[in-house]
Design a protein around this motif. Structure first.
Motif, PDB file in Angstrom:
ATOM      1  N   UNK A 278      29.372  37.533  16.403  1.00  0.00           N
ATOM      2  CA  UNK A 278      29.189  36.084  16.343  1.00  0.00           C
ATOM      3  C   UNK A 278      28.086  35.663  17.309  1.00  0.00           C
ATOM      4  N   UNK A 279      27.289  34.701  16.879  1.00  0.00           N
ATOM      5  CA  UNK A 279      26.208  34.192  17.720  1.00  0.00           C
ATOM      6  C   UNK A 279      25.900  32.769  17.276  1.00  0.00           C
ATOM      7  N   UNK A 280      25.058  32.087  18.031  1.00  0.00           N
ATOM      8  CA  UNK A 280      24.694  30.710  17.693  1.00  0.00           C
ATOM      9  C   UNK A 280      23.178  30.597  17.557  1.00  0.00           C
ATOM     10  N   UNK A 281      22.747  29.723  16.670  1.00  0.00           N
ATOM     11  CA  UNK A 281      21.336  29.394  16.553  1.00  0.00           C
ATOM     12  C   UNK A 281      21.215  27.964  16.052  1.00  0.00           C
ATOM     13  N   UNK A 282      20.091  27.343  16.324  1.00  0.00           N
ATOM     14  CA  UNK A 282      19.896  25.945  15.944  1.00  0.00           C
ATOM     15  C   UNK A 282      19.441  25.847  14.496  1.00  0.00           C
ATOM     16  N   UNK A 283      19.975  24.848  13.798  1.00  0.00           N
ATOM     17  CA  UNK A 283      19.601  24.568  12.413  1.00  0.00           C
ATOM     18  C   UNK A 283      19.173  23.112  12.310  1.00  0.00           C
ATOM     19  N   UNK A 284      18.083  22.871  11.600  1.00  0.00           N
ATOM     20  CA  UNK A 284      17.612  21.501  11.394  1.00  0.00           C
ATOM     21  C   UNK A 284      18.346  20.860  10.220  1.00  0.00           C
ATOM     22  N   UNK A 285      18.602  19.572  10.355  1.00  0.00           N
ATOM     23  CA  UNK A 285      19.198  18.794   9.271  1.00  0.00           C
ATOM     24  C   UNK A 285      18.555  17.425   9.265  1.00  0.00           C
ATOM     25  N   UNK A 286      18.945  16.589   8.311  1.00  0.00           N
ATOM     26  CA  UNK A 286      18.375  15.246   8.220  1.00  0.00           C
ATOM     27  C   UNK A 286      18.693  14.408   9.454  1.00  0.00           C
ATOM     28  N   UNK A 292      24.671  26.002  15.462  1.00  0.00           N
ATOM     29  CA  UNK A 292      25.735  26.402  14.554  1.00  0.00           C
ATOM     30  C   UNK A 292      26.126  27.859  14.853  1.00  0.00           C
ATOM     31  N   UNK A 293      27.355  28.211  14.510  1.00  0.00           N
ATOM     32  CA  UNK A 293      27.850  29.572  14.719  1.00  0.00           C
ATOM     33  C   UNK A 293      27.618  30.395  13.463  1.00  0.00           C
ATOM     34  N   UNK A 294      27.084  31.585  13.643  1.00  0.00           N
ATOM     35  CA  UNK A 294      26.845  32.521  12.553  1.00  0.00           C
ATOM     36  C   UNK A 294      27.557  33.835  12.868  1.00  0.00           C
ATOM     37  N   UNK A 295      27.762  34.652  11.844  1.00  0.00           N
ATOM     38  CA  UNK A 295      28.280  36.000  12.059  1.00  0.00           C
ATOM     39  C   UNK A 295      27.417  37.000  11.296  1.00  0.00           C
ATOM     40  N   UNK A 296      27.297  38.185  11.861  1.00  0.00           N
ATOM     41  CA  UNK A 296      26.584  39.290  11.223  1.00  0.00           C
ATOM     42  C   UNK A 296      27.479  40.517  11.278  1.00  0.00           C
ATOM     43  N   UNK A 297      27.274  41.442  10.346  1.00  0.00           N
ATOM     44  CA  UNK A 297      28.067  42.657  10.343  1.00  0.00           C
ATOM     45  C   UNK A 297      27.505  43.658  11.346  1.00  0.00           C
ATOM     46  N   UNK A 298      28.423  44.347  12.036  1.00  0.00           N
ATOM     47  CA  UNK A 298      28.015  45.417  12.938  1.00  0.00           C
ATOM     48  C   UNK A 298      27.369  46.527  12.117  1.00  0.00           C
ATOM     49  N   UNK A 299      26.241  47.049  12.592  1.00  0.00           N
ATOM     50  CA  UNK A 299      25.525  48.077  11.851  1.00  0.00           C
ATOM     51  C   UNK A 299      25.829  49.477  12.280  1.00  0.00           C
TER      52      UNK A 299
END
Length: 309
Positions: A278-286, A292-299
């Protein structure tokens, strides 16, 4: 106090602390208010305090400061004037170099003063006693002119000595040292000779200092260990990456995205089973830009399997 973290067994809680009594003191000769690391132990019960102020409350845990700072550290010594960014060592403590068991310990960053008078951040550890309620030479609770003192049996040790390196001190990226689950390695950030932030590890007795990563780009975030101790997740090169602890190889697990900011630096954490990051990154909106929180699969392969190529 702030940044409260449970020990591996869930019985103790660590935190960083500043002593408001000294921060507000105007008494001549009073010690400075300095950041320190403390622990709270709910099983020992609260310390009853008088209801003489609306903010006075007894709480639910016996709490003490476990680090020792000095107003004016001796230049070139192991004395510090600030203790912060603490981390429990191991899920169940660690094994000392003599083979005995240290049940509880905290790694932390401490600021020393080098022989030239410059402040340098170094990695420290405090071994904690089984009973933190017994005072040492000074009162646990502090006084109107002195900081709270560590309990009897606390041992504070310096693990790194970086003042003679090309880039002294631990990494400039804000991070918290993190211990492997078995307590054998403490990971932290430090610059290489090229000035890039890299992951390094050291044993809790100060042995086996190693540079784990050899990346061309810097690590730009706090990081965390996977529950099996085989991987560390962090941000490097604008992407969430995993570091294979056995080889130091750094593998991106997220792509560069044009529709969002780079992953934020504060936290990159694994799910308990190690399958997701889990990690966070900024997302633009109107209505603006929001984290926002995102998740990625462990590789990397799970424990017992071969690492991915």
């Amino acid at each position: 106090s702030h940044v409260h973290v449970f020990s591996g067994d869930g019985q103790w809680i660590s935190f960083t602390y500043e002593y408001h009594v000294l921060a507000a003191s105007e008494k001549a000769g009073a010690q400075q208010n300095q950041r320190n690391v403390g622990v709270a132990v709910p099983s020992l019960g609260p310390v009853s305090v008088p209801k003489s102020h609306p903010r006075n409350h007894s709480g639910v845990a016996f709490s003490v400061i476990v680090t020792t700072t000095r107003d004016a550290p001796v230049r070139g010594s192991d004395e510090i004037n600030r203790a912060y960014s603490d981390a429990w060592v191991g899920e169940d403590g660690y094994i000392r170099s003599d083979g005995s068991k240290q049940e509880r310990a905290l790694a932390f960053i401490g600021d020393v003063v080098d022989k030239h008078g410059e402040t340098v951040s170094e990695l420290f550890i405090v071994d904690l006693p089984e009973d933190p309620t017994v005072a040492g030479e000074h009162p646990l609770c502090g006084t109107k002119t002195t900081r709270p003192a560590a309990p009897r049996g606390v041992v504070q040790r310096r693990l790194t000595h970086t003042t003679s390196r090309k880039h002294p001190g631990l990494g400039a990226v804000r991070h918290w040292p993190r211990s492997s689950p078995d307590g054998k390695k403490i990971a932290f950030l430090m610059r290489d000779d090229a000035g890039n932030e890299q992951l390094w590890t050291i044993g809790p007795s100060g042995e086996d200092l190693q540079q784990l990563t050899q990346n061309d780009c810097a690590i730009t975030s706090a990081f965390s260990w996977r529950s099996d101790g085989r991987a560390i997740a962090c941000v490097a090169g604008g992407r969430v990456c995993e570091v294979d602890v056995s080889t130091g190889v750094t593998t991106p697990v997220t792509p560069i995205r044009s529709d969002a900011g780079v992953p934020r630096p504060e936290a990159v954490v694994y799910s308990p089973d190690g399958s997701l990051i889990a990690y966070a990154r900024s997302m633009d909106s109107d209505s603006g830009s929001f984290s926002q929180v995102f998740v990625a699969e462990s590789g990397l392969a799970a424990k017992g399997s071969r690492p991915s190529s």
